[in-house]
Design a protein around this motif. Structure first.
Motif, mmCIF file in Angstrom:
data_model
loop_
_atom_site.group_PDB
_atom_site.id
_atom_site.type_symbol
_atom_site.label_atom_id
_atom_site.label_comp_id
_atom_site.label_asym_id
_atom_site.label_seq_id
_atom_site.Cartn_x
_atom_site.Cartn_y
_atom_site.Cartn_z
ATOM 1 N N ILE A 176 2.837 5.932 -3.075
ATOM 2 C CA ILE A 176 3.932 6.789 -3.546
ATOM 3 C C ILE A 176 3.890 6.881 -5.064
ATOM 4 O O ILE A 176 3.979 7.974 -5.636
ATOM 5 C CB ILE A 176 5.292 6.261 -3.058
ATOM 6 C CG1 ILE A 176 5.419 6.436 -1.544
ATOM 7 C CG2 ILE A 176 6.444 6.971 -3.776
ATOM 8 C CD1 ILE A 176 6.603 5.727 -0.931
ATOM 9 N N ILE A 177 3.738 5.751 -5.730
ATOM 10 C CA ILE A 177 3.678 5.726 -7.196
ATOM 11 C C ILE A 177 2.453 6.494 -7.683
ATOM 12 O O ILE A 177 2.537 7.304 -8.607
ATOM 13 C CB ILE A 177 3.660 4.275 -7.714
ATOM 14 C CG1 ILE A 177 4.967 3.581 -7.361
ATOM 15 C CG2 ILE A 177 3.424 4.232 -9.211
ATOM 16 C CD1 ILE A 177 4.932 2.081 -7.520
ATOM 17 N N PHE A 178 1.313 6.249 -7.067
ATOM 18 C CA PHE A 178 0.065 6.911 -7.449
ATOM 19 C C PHE A 178 0.177 8.427 -7.300
ATOM 20 O O PHE A 178 -0.149 9.176 -8.215
ATOM 21 C CB PHE A 178 -1.085 6.370 -6.592
ATOM 22 C CG PHE A 178 -2.410 6.981 -6.900
ATOM 23 C CD1 PHE A 178 -3.204 6.450 -7.901
ATOM 24 C CD2 PHE A 178 -2.871 8.091 -6.198
ATOM 25 C CE1 PHE A 178 -4.448 7.014 -8.193
ATOM 26 C CE2 PHE A 178 -4.093 8.660 -6.486
ATOM 27 C CZ PHE A 178 -4.885 8.117 -7.488
ATOM 28 N N ASN A 179 0.629 8.876 -6.146
ATOM 29 C CA ASN A 179 0.738 10.313 -5.896
ATOM 30 C C ASN A 179 1.749 10.971 -6.825
ATOM 31 O O ASN A 179 1.507 12.063 -7.331
ATOM 32 C CB ASN A 179 1.111 10.581 -4.438
ATOM 33 C CG ASN A 179 -0.029 10.299 -3.498
ATOM 34 O OD1 ASN A 179 -1.190 10.317 -3.890
ATOM 35 N ND2 ASN A 179 0.295 10.009 -2.250
ATOM 36 N N HIS A 180 2.865 10.319 -7.046
ATOM 37 C CA HIS A 180 3.884 10.884 -7.926
ATOM 38 C C HIS A 180 3.346 11.017 -9.344
ATOM 39 O O HIS A 180 3.590 12.019 -10.022
ATOM 40 C CB HIS A 180 5.145 10.014 -7.897
ATOM 41 C CG HIS A 180 6.349 10.683 -8.431
ATOM 42 N ND1 HIS A 180 6.746 10.549 -9.729
ATOM 43 C CD2 HIS A 180 7.241 11.509 -7.849
ATOM 44 C CE1 HIS A 180 7.833 11.258 -9.925
ATOM 45 N NE2 HIS A 180 8.160 11.854 -8.794
ATOM 46 N N ASP A 225 12.008 2.836 -14.383
ATOM 47 C CA ASP A 225 10.782 3.587 -14.124
ATOM 48 C C ASP A 225 9.680 2.630 -13.681
ATOM 49 O O ASP A 225 9.603 1.495 -14.129
ATOM 50 C CB ASP A 225 10.299 4.306 -15.381
ATOM 51 C CG ASP A 225 11.144 5.515 -15.718
ATOM 52 O OD1 ASP A 225 12.010 5.880 -14.898
ATOM 53 O OD2 ASP A 225 10.937 6.097 -16.786
ATOM 54 N N VAL A 226 8.844 3.111 -12.796
ATOM 55 C CA VAL A 226 7.688 2.363 -12.334
ATOM 56 C C VAL A 226 6.457 3.201 -12.681
ATOM 57 O O VAL A 226 6.416 4.384 -12.373
ATOM 58 C CB VAL A 226 7.753 2.117 -10.816
ATOM 59 C CG1 VAL A 226 6.554 1.328 -10.342
ATOM 60 C CG2 VAL A 226 9.058 1.406 -10.440
ATOM 61 N N ALA A 227 5.466 2.592 -13.330
ATOM 62 C CA ALA A 227 4.299 3.344 -13.785
ATOM 63 C C ALA A 227 3.019 2.653 -13.351
ATOM 64 O O ALA A 227 2.980 1.441 -13.176
ATOM 65 C CB ALA A 227 4.322 3.466 -15.311
ATOM 66 N N LEU A 228 1.977 3.450 -13.205
ATOM 67 C CA LEU A 228 0.644 2.908 -12.954
ATOM 68 C C LEU A 228 0.118 2.264 -14.223
ATOM 69 O O LEU A 228 0.386 2.733 -15.314
ATOM 70 C CB LEU A 228 -0.316 4.021 -12.540
ATOM 71 C CG LEU A 228 -0.139 4.615 -11.168
ATOM 72 C CD1 LEU A 228 -1.102 5.773 -10.998
ATOM 73 C CD2 LEU A 228 -0.368 3.593 -10.088
ATOM 74 N N ARG A 272 0.831 -1.202 0.000
ATOM 75 C CA ARG A 272 0.000 0.000 0.000
ATOM 76 C C ARG A 272 0.869 1.258 0.000
ATOM 77 O O ARG A 272 0.612 2.214 -0.730
ATOM 78 C CB ARG A 272 -0.934 0.007 1.206
ATOM 79 C CG ARG A 272 -1.925 1.136 1.197
ATOM 80 C CD ARG A 272 -2.929 1.044 2.347
ATOM 81 N NE ARG A 272 -3.788 -0.125 2.167
ATOM 82 C CZ ARG A 272 -3.779 -1.196 2.966
ATOM 83 N NH1 ARG A 272 -2.976 -1.251 3.997
ATOM 84 N NH2 ARG A 272 -4.588 -2.202 2.737
ATOM 85 N N LYS A 273 1.923 1.256 0.798
ATOM 86 C CA LYS A 273 2.821 2.414 0.877
ATOM 87 C C LYS A 273 3.486 2.684 -0.467
ATOM 88 O O LYS A 273 3.499 3.814 -0.953
ATOM 89 C CB LYS A 273 3.882 2.183 1.945
ATOM 90 C CG LYS A 273 4.851 3.328 2.092
ATOM 91 C CD LYS A 273 5.865 3.068 3.192
ATOM 92 C CE LYS A 273 6.798 4.248 3.344
ATOM 93 N NZ LYS A 273 7.764 4.025 4.436
ATOM 94 N N VAL A 274 4.028 1.639 -1.085
ATOM 95 C CA VAL A 274 4.701 1.788 -2.376
ATOM 96 C C VAL A 274 3.703 2.230 -3.445
ATOM 97 O O VAL A 274 3.989 3.137 -4.234
ATOM 98 C CB VAL A 274 5.417 0.480 -2.782
ATOM 99 C CG1 VAL A 274 5.924 0.545 -4.208
ATOM 100 C CG2 VAL A 274 6.567 0.192 -1.820
ATOM 101 N N LEU A 332 13.400 3.730 -3.547
ATOM 102 C CA LEU A 332 14.319 3.257 -2.507
ATOM 103 C C LEU A 332 14.484 4.322 -1.424
ATOM 104 O O LEU A 332 14.458 4.020 -0.232
ATOM 105 C CB LEU A 332 15.686 2.921 -3.101
ATOM 106 C CG LEU A 332 15.794 1.632 -3.892
ATOM 107 C CD1 LEU A 332 17.163 1.529 -4.552
ATOM 108 C CD2 LEU A 332 15.560 0.425 -2.998
ATOM 109 N N LYS A 333 14.625 5.562 -1.844
ATOM 110 C CA LYS A 333 14.820 6.656 -0.904
ATOM 111 C C LYS A 333 13.553 6.924 -0.083
ATOM 112 O O LYS A 333 13.621 7.075 1.133
ATOM 113 C CB LYS A 333 15.221 7.914 -1.669
ATOM 114 C CG LYS A 333 15.506 9.113 -0.804
ATOM 115 C CD LYS A 333 16.043 10.280 -1.597
ATOM 116 C CE LYS A 333 14.991 10.796 -2.548
ATOM 117 N NZ LYS A 333 15.389 12.047 -3.227
ATOM 118 N N PHE A 334 12.398 6.966 -0.738
ATOM 119 C CA PHE A 334 11.145 7.288 -0.056
ATOM 120 C C PHE A 334 10.693 6.199 0.915
ATOM 121 O O PHE A 334 10.104 6.490 1.947
ATOM 122 C CB PHE A 334 10.027 7.550 -1.052
ATOM 123 C CG PHE A 334 10.239 8.750 -1.925
ATOM 124 C CD1 PHE A 334 10.960 9.852 -1.500
ATOM 125 C CD2 PHE A 334 9.716 8.784 -3.203
ATOM 126 C CE1 PHE A 334 11.152 10.949 -2.310
ATOM 127 C CE2 PHE A 334 9.900 9.882 -4.026
ATOM 128 C CZ PHE A 334 10.618 10.964 -3.579
#
Length: 67
Positions: free
Chosen positions: A11-15, A61-64, A6-8, A29-31
Motif C-alpha cells: 500500500i505504501i509502495f503503490n501510493h 506520514d509513512v514514507a518509503l 507485505r500488505k502494508v 488504517l482505512k485501507f
C-alpha cells in the motif's frame, strides 16, 4: 516478511509511486482494516527492517526509505 507486513508495504509502495506522495497513517488504517495497535506493530517491524520511514511521535506520514 509476513502477509500483514507485505500488505502494508505494498500500500505504501503503490501510493508513493502512483501518487508521488507519502501515505497518511489514517489512510493506512482505512485501507488495511487494522486496529491502531496492530498497525503500529506492523509499521514498527517495517521500520526495523529499514523498508520504510515512520516516526509515530513526530508525523502521521509513512514514507518509503530511499535506497
Amino acid at each position: 516478511m509476513t502477509d500483514a507486513e507485505r500488505k502494508v508495504y505494498r500500500i505504501i509502495f503503490n501510493h508513493n509511486h502512483v501518487k508521488g506522495q507519502h501515505t497518511k497513517y489514517n489512510n493506512l488504517l482505512k485501507f488495511t482494516g487494522k486496529t491502531p495497535k496492530d498497525l503500529d506493530k506492523t509499521l514498527a517491524t517495517l521500520v526495523d527492517k529499514k523498508l520504510i520511514w515512520w516516526d509515530k511521535d513526530k508525523s502521521k506520514d509513512v514514507a518509503l526509505r530511499e535506497k
